[in-house]
Design an enzyme around this catalytic site. Structure first.
Site, PDB file in Angstrom:
ATOM      1  N   LYS A  44       0.883  -1.167   0.000  1.00  0.00           N
ATOM      2  CA  LYS A  44       0.000   0.000   0.000  1.00  0.00           C
ATOM      3  C   LYS A  44       0.921   1.217   0.000  1.00  0.00           C
ATOM      4  O   LYS A  44       1.333   1.701   1.058  1.00  0.00           O
ATOM      5  CB  LYS A  44      -0.886  -0.016   1.250  1.00  0.00           C
ATOM      6  CG  LYS A  44      -1.862   1.155   1.330  1.00  0.00           C
ATOM      7  CD  LYS A  44      -3.062   0.979   0.418  1.00  0.00           C
ATOM      8  CE  LYS A  44      -4.053   2.108   0.622  1.00  0.00           C
ATOM      9  NZ  LYS A  44      -5.251   1.961  -0.213  1.00  0.00           N
ATOM     10  N   GLY A 125      -8.036   5.231  -3.418  1.00  0.00           N
ATOM     11  CA  GLY A 125      -9.163   5.832  -4.115  1.00  0.00           C
ATOM     12  C   GLY A 125      -9.264   5.327  -5.541  1.00  0.00           C
ATOM     13  O   GLY A 125      -8.968   4.170  -5.833  1.00  0.00           O
TER      14      GLY A 125
END
Length: 232
Positions: A44, A125
């Protein structure tokens, strides 16, 4: 597009919006890949928003990826940018006084690849979410130069969001390696018709469908990996 060193397999997971299940799908991909590769690791690169853990602040998304990985690496490699505020990354970074750099994230990815046979990178997102005033998630995906998996959040409007995102991915010269349909609206009408339309028009394999889950758990998600993903 500059090619960089890569493991036997790597992919970049993006979504039609925020909250569509990218972490769920990324963890499920790691679990599926672990059946074929001994060392699988999730990454991430940028996380905005933290929870408290005994080890200090952490990203829920990064923790989910770590739980599905078979190799533990330092947080500086699997979550190099951790921002306190749950905002768009460019705003969260500005509040934290952090400058997000695509070359710096690319360098961390390259270092992470040294520890893995398969890597799943989860974006933040949607595909064009800004990381800074001059760069976006799309720029990061393009720099990493790996195939993209699109998570489609099944709700009203998903056809437009999915087709626009697929167009944006291909405009960057990246292959859309597959997509996952995740029903995030339990009351969505004409779900089957929407999925059928996307199967005809996205031009990529459907890796799996996820029905509405009150408690999303990656262990309960089954994905079908294309055979070419499993070539050593």
């Amino acid at each position: 597009m500059q090619l960089i060193p890569s493991p036997a397999f790597a992919c970049f997971v993006t979504g039609t919006d925020t909250g569509v299940g990218k972490s769920l799908v990324s963890a499920a991909l790691l679990r599926a890949l672990a059946r074929h590769y001994p060392r699988v690791v999730g990454m991430k690169p940028v996380a905005a928003g933290t929870i408290h853990t005994p080890q200090g602040p952490a990203s829920e998304d990064a923790l989910q990826l770590r739980a599905a990985s078979t190799v533990a690496v330092p947080p500086a490699l699997d979550n190099p940018v951790l921002l306190p505020d749950p905002l768009s990354p460019h705003l969260a970074a500005e509040r934290a006084g952090v400058r997000i750099s695509v070359p710096a994230l690319q360098a961390r990815y390259e270092a992470l690849c040294e520890h893995a046979d398969a890597v799943v990178v989860e974006g933040a997102g949607g595909f064009l979410v800004p990381l800074a005033e001059d760069c976006t998630i799309a720029d990061l995906a393009q720099a990493l130069a790996i195939p993209v998996v699109l998570v489609v959040g099944l709700r009203l409007g998903c056809l437009n969001h999915a087709l626009l995102t697929a167009q944006a991915i291909r405009a960057r010269g990246l292959p859309l390696a597959g997509w996952v349909a995740n029903q995030i609206d339990p009351d969505m009408a004409a779900v089957e018709d929407n999925v059928a339309y996307l199967r005809r028009h996205l031009g990529a394999p459907l890796l799996g469908r996820i029905g509405y889950l009150t408690q999303p758990l990656s262990a309960a998600v089954e994905l079908a990996l294309p055979p070419e993903w499993l070539r050593r």
